[in-house]
Scaffold this motif. Structure first.
Motif, PDB file in Angstrom:
ATOM      1  N   ASN A 168      -3.198  -2.200  -9.018  1.00  0.00           N
ATOM      2  CA  ASN A 168      -4.115  -1.291  -8.338  1.00  0.00           C
ATOM      3  C   ASN A 168      -5.208  -0.883  -9.309  1.00  0.00           C
ATOM      4  O   ASN A 168      -5.009  -0.051 -10.191  1.00  0.00           O
ATOM      5  CB  ASN A 168      -3.368  -0.048  -7.831  1.00  0.00           C
ATOM      6  CG  ASN A 168      -4.295   0.957  -7.162  1.00  0.00           C
ATOM      7  OD1 ASN A 168      -5.394   0.604  -6.727  1.00  0.00           O
ATOM      8  ND2 ASN A 168      -3.869   2.202  -7.087  1.00  0.00           N
ATOM      9  N   ARG A 169      -6.374  -1.514  -9.180  1.00  0.00           N
ATOM     10  CA  ARG A 169      -7.539  -1.163  -9.984  1.00  0.00           C
ATOM     11  C   ARG A 169      -8.499  -0.333  -9.143  1.00  0.00           C
ATOM     12  O   ARG A 169      -8.770  -0.670  -7.994  1.00  0.00           O
ATOM     13  CB  ARG A 169      -8.258  -2.407 -10.491  1.00  0.00           C
ATOM     14  CG  ARG A 169      -7.629  -3.045 -11.703  1.00  0.00           C
ATOM     15  CD  ARG A 169      -8.562  -4.091 -12.291  1.00  0.00           C
ATOM     16  NE  ARG A 169      -7.978  -4.735 -13.441  1.00  0.00           N
ATOM     17  CZ  ARG A 169      -8.590  -5.679 -14.154  1.00  0.00           C
ATOM     18  NH1 ARG A 169      -9.807  -6.067 -13.820  1.00  0.00           N
ATOM     19  NH2 ARG A 169      -7.994  -6.229 -15.199  1.00  0.00           N
ATOM     20  N   ARG A 170      -9.031   0.720  -9.732  1.00  0.00           N
ATOM     21  CA  ARG A 170      -9.955   1.568  -9.011  1.00  0.00           C
ATOM     22  C   ARG A 170     -10.841   2.284 -10.025  1.00  0.00           C
ATOM     23  O   ARG A 170     -10.498   2.366 -11.217  1.00  0.00           O
ATOM     24  CB  ARG A 170      -9.207   2.588  -8.149  1.00  0.00           C
ATOM     25  CG  ARG A 170      -8.321   3.533  -8.948  1.00  0.00           C
ATOM     26  CD  ARG A 170      -7.226   4.145  -8.109  1.00  0.00           C
ATOM     27  NE  ARG A 170      -6.425   5.089  -8.878  1.00  0.00           N
ATOM     28  CZ  ARG A 170      -5.429   4.713  -9.675  1.00  0.00           C
ATOM     29  NH1 ARG A 170      -5.118   3.433  -9.810  1.00  0.00           N
ATOM     30  NH2 ARG A 170      -4.734   5.622 -10.332  1.00  0.00           N
ATOM     31  N   THR A 171     -11.952   2.783  -9.539  1.00  0.00           N
ATOM     32  CA  THR A 171     -12.895   3.497 -10.398  1.00  0.00           C
ATOM     33  C   THR A 171     -13.234   4.839  -9.772  1.00  0.00           C
ATOM     34  O   THR A 171     -13.564   4.913  -8.586  1.00  0.00           O
ATOM     35  CB  THR A 171     -14.189   2.685 -10.586  1.00  0.00           C
ATOM     36  OG1 THR A 171     -13.873   1.393 -11.096  1.00  0.00           O
ATOM     37  CG2 THR A 171     -15.125   3.385 -11.553  1.00  0.00           C
ATOM     38  N   THR A 172     -13.121   5.888 -10.559  1.00  0.00           N
ATOM     39  CA  THR A 172     -13.570   7.210 -10.125  1.00  0.00           C
ATOM     40  C   THR A 172     -14.742   7.629 -11.008  1.00  0.00           C
ATOM     41  O   THR A 172     -14.837   7.208 -12.166  1.00  0.00           O
ATOM     42  CB  THR A 172     -12.441   8.247 -10.216  1.00  0.00           C
ATOM     43  OG1 THR A 172     -11.964   8.310 -11.568  1.00  0.00           O
ATOM     44  CG2 THR A 172     -11.282   7.864  -9.302  1.00  0.00           C
ATOM     45  N   PHE A 219     -12.250   3.871 -15.244  1.00  0.00           N
ATOM     46  CA  PHE A 219     -11.727   2.630 -14.699  1.00  0.00           C
ATOM     47  C   PHE A 219     -10.209   2.634 -14.903  1.00  0.00           C
ATOM     48  O   PHE A 219      -9.724   2.523 -16.028  1.00  0.00           O
ATOM     49  CB  PHE A 219     -12.373   1.431 -15.392  1.00  0.00           C
ATOM     50  CG  PHE A 219     -13.873   1.412 -15.239  1.00  0.00           C
ATOM     51  CD1 PHE A 219     -14.472   0.673 -14.235  1.00  0.00           C
ATOM     52  CD2 PHE A 219     -14.681   2.151 -16.108  1.00  0.00           C
ATOM     53  CE1 PHE A 219     -15.854   0.657 -14.094  1.00  0.00           C
ATOM     54  CE2 PHE A 219     -16.063   2.144 -15.971  1.00  0.00           C
ATOM     55  CZ  PHE A 219     -16.652   1.389 -14.961  1.00  0.00           C
ATOM     56  N   LYS A 220      -9.479   2.758 -13.830  1.00  0.00           N
ATOM     57  CA  LYS A 220      -8.033   2.973 -13.890  1.00  0.00           C
ATOM     58  C   LYS A 220      -7.286   1.734 -13.400  1.00  0.00           C
ATOM     59  O   LYS A 220      -7.758   1.008 -12.524  1.00  0.00           O
ATOM     60  CB  LYS A 220      -7.646   4.177 -13.022  1.00  0.00           C
ATOM     61  CG  LYS A 220      -8.347   5.485 -13.412  1.00  0.00           C
ATOM     62  CD  LYS A 220      -8.045   6.594 -12.430  1.00  0.00           C
ATOM     63  CE  LYS A 220      -8.804   7.869 -12.782  1.00  0.00           C
ATOM     64  NZ  LYS A 220      -8.284   8.514 -13.987  1.00  0.00           N
ATOM     65  N   GLN A 221      -6.118   1.534 -13.966  1.00  0.00           N
ATOM     66  CA  GLN A 221      -5.273   0.417 -13.525  1.00  0.00           C
ATOM     67  C   GLN A 221      -3.808   0.820 -13.548  1.00  0.00           C
ATOM     68  O   GLN A 221      -3.298   1.266 -14.576  1.00  0.00           O
ATOM     69  CB  GLN A 221      -5.485  -0.814 -14.411  1.00  0.00           C
ATOM     70  CG  GLN A 221      -4.600  -1.996 -14.021  1.00  0.00           C
ATOM     71  CD  GLN A 221      -4.966  -3.255 -14.773  1.00  0.00           C
ATOM     72  OE1 GLN A 221      -6.114  -3.664 -14.807  1.00  0.00           O
ATOM     73  NE2 GLN A 221      -3.971  -3.874 -15.390  1.00  0.00           N
ATOM     74  N   GLU A 280       0.808  -1.214   0.000  1.00  0.00           N
ATOM     75  CA  GLU A 280       0.000   0.000   0.000  1.00  0.00           C
ATOM     76  C   GLU A 280       0.842   1.264   0.000  1.00  0.00           C
ATOM     77  O   GLU A 280       0.513   2.245  -0.658  1.00  0.00           O
ATOM     78  CB  GLU A 280      -0.934  -0.004   1.211  1.00  0.00           C
ATOM     79  CG  GLU A 280      -1.887   1.185   1.252  1.00  0.00           C
ATOM     80  CD  GLU A 280      -2.877   1.092   2.390  1.00  0.00           C
ATOM     81  OE1 GLU A 280      -3.700   2.018   2.530  1.00  0.00           O
ATOM     82  OE2 GLU A 280      -2.817   0.098   3.152  1.00  0.00           O
ATOM     83  N   ASN A 311     -17.562   7.416 -15.784  1.00  0.00           N
ATOM     84  CA  ASN A 311     -16.789   6.511 -14.949  1.00  0.00           C
ATOM     85  C   ASN A 311     -15.422   6.290 -15.574  1.00  0.00           C
ATOM     86  O   ASN A 311     -15.315   6.054 -16.784  1.00  0.00           O
ATOM     87  CB  ASN A 311     -17.507   5.173 -14.793  1.00  0.00           C
ATOM     88  CG  ASN A 311     -18.755   5.288 -13.944  1.00  0.00           C
ATOM     89  OD1 ASN A 311     -18.731   5.107 -12.737  1.00  0.00           O
ATOM     90  ND2 ASN A 311     -19.883   5.609 -14.589  1.00  0.00           N
ATOM     91  N   GLU A 370      -6.399   3.782 -18.438  1.00  0.00           N
ATOM     92  CA  GLU A 370      -7.768   3.833 -17.952  1.00  0.00           C
ATOM     93  C   GLU A 370      -8.736   3.603 -19.104  1.00  0.00           C
ATOM     94  O   GLU A 370      -8.401   3.785 -20.278  1.00  0.00           O
ATOM     95  CB  GLU A 370      -8.083   5.169 -17.272  1.00  0.00           C
ATOM     96  CG  GLU A 370      -8.130   6.356 -18.201  1.00  0.00           C
ATOM     97  CD  GLU A 370      -8.491   7.648 -17.481  1.00  0.00           C
ATOM     98  OE1 GLU A 370      -9.236   8.447 -18.057  1.00  0.00           O
ATOM     99  OE2 GLU A 370      -8.000   7.851 -16.347  1.00  0.00           O
TER     100      GLU A 370
END
Length: 385
Positions: free
Chosen positions: A347-351, A365-367, A78, A363, A129
């Motif tokens: 690290n996958r995340r969505t903003t 979708f980032k990686q 992290e 949306n 993304e």
């Protein structure tokens, strides 16, 4: 709804099936519906001729895609950015003076011997993304229930997930391909790989041809049809697994003392090689384990399928991370230490951002991820060229 009479077609097909006539060229346009992007002028009932056909069932293309590449995903962290890897070199042996004791001699135990420790750092990651806009209110008119709307949105999410998986698969394979290319370049340099074989870059075809008479030698185009070559290569791969389990300096690019137990060894095999092995050898023996490959993952191609021939599906044509231009053809298999090729810290995340004026949500979708090679760890490439 358009209705077509096909009794004449069925009469002809029936004659073909029963052998009463020779095979005919069939017009399947009268049988198979390939679909339309929108309703056309046939989309009316056959009673009043004016009622628009209704959608009776909605099928969402929402199939999960799990990927097709070997798993080299490793743990993440992290905080912090850098991956540091420490290794201790083997100490030298020295004279044991216990058996050289002499009267009135001093034996100094206080000499300091420092360990030789090397350190490597990885501090590069990739990022991308995928953007998708969602507008729930505007699509309600196209469906008859909230469940269908949610299923429609779920389908879109699945398409996004599939795109991310395909992209990740491609990056994983390129992590492996870079290790393959660097390994081959270390042994061959800029020389043609057809002219020999080395410790880490193993030309199985070249080695096989050294064991047979010139009249029986094979080419890259014919070797996959030869049970003798398949048997030779399967045995060669098995021998290397045992060799890599013994401490050595031969099978890593940096020449460090390393060993790889079987449970920490990744083996990736071209699927055509595996299937040829099964078809030509295992079907003819009561002891499959004598000609089978070790535990492994299969890939249909390493970089690009081409025509799925071994020369194309087994071809890697890259400029490596070290800047070397490398072409490898006919790759059959690669085996490498667990730590030689890694995908770490994914690290996958969505903003999301809601647009109140247009009533839609963007949306993103980032990686982020690190795709790593360690040249201190063992890797061996098997190819036919």
């Amino acid at each position: 709804m358009e209705m077509k009479q096909i009794y004449e077609i069925l009469n002809d097909v029936n004659k073909e099936v029963l052998g009463d006539s020779v095979i005919l060229q069939e017009d399947l346009g009268n049988i198979v519906d390939v679909g339309n992007a929108i309703f056309d002028n046939n989309s009316f009932d056959h009673y009043c001729k004016s009622l628009v056909d209704k959608v009776g069932r909605v099928v969402f293309v929402n199939r999960k895609y799990s990927g097709r590449v070997p798993s080299i995903l490793r743990e993440g962290w992290e905080f912090g950015a850098v991956l540091q890897k420490l290794a201790c070199e083997l100490p030298e042996a020295q004279e044991n003076e216990s058996w050289k004791l002499e009267n009135n001699q001093s034996y100094d135990p206080n000499i300091f011997k420092a360990p030789t420790v090397t350190s490597h750092f990885w501090n590069k990651r990739t990022t991308f993304e995928v953007q998708m806009s969602f507008a729930e209110e505007q699509v309600k008119s196209a469906f008859t229930s909230a469940e269908d709307v949610m299923a429609f949105i779920s389908m879109i999410y699945n398409a996004i997930e599939m795109r991310l998986t395909i992209d990740t698969d491609a990056l994983v394979m390129r992590t492996i391909n870079n290790l393959v290319a660097e390994t081959v370049y270390t042994d061959f340099g800029a020389n043609s790989i057809a002219g020999g074989s080395y410790a880490k870059a193993v030309n199985a075809l070249y080695l096989y041809n050294q064991t047979v008479e010139s009249a029986d030698q094979l080419t890259a185009a014919t070797c996959m049809e030869s049970p003798a070559f398949l048997r030779f290569t399967a045995a060669l791969i098995g021998m290397y697994i045992d060799r890599m389990a013994v401490a050595n300096t031969m099978y890593n690019i940096d020449g460090k003392v390393r060993f790889t137990p079987k449970d920490l060894l990744n083996v990736v095999v071209l699927s055509e090689f595996e299937n040829k092995l099964k078809t030509n050898l295992q079907s003819d023996t009561f002891h499959d384990e004598l000609v089978s490959l070790p535990k492994h993952d299969t890939v249909p191609f390493f970089q690009n399928p081409g025509d799925y021939s071994v020369s194309e599906a087994g071809k890697i044509y890259v400029t490596t991370a070290s800047g070397h231009s490398v072409t490898v053809t006919g790759v059959l298999a690669v085996m490498f230490d667990r730590d030689a090729a890694m995908v770490a810290n994914m690290n996958r995340r969505t903003t999301a951002q809601y647009n109140a004026k247009g009533e839609f949500t963007n949306n993103f979708f980032k990686q982020d991820c690190g795709y790593l090679n360690s040249f201190q760890e063992q890797a061996v490439v098997f190819f036919a060229a």
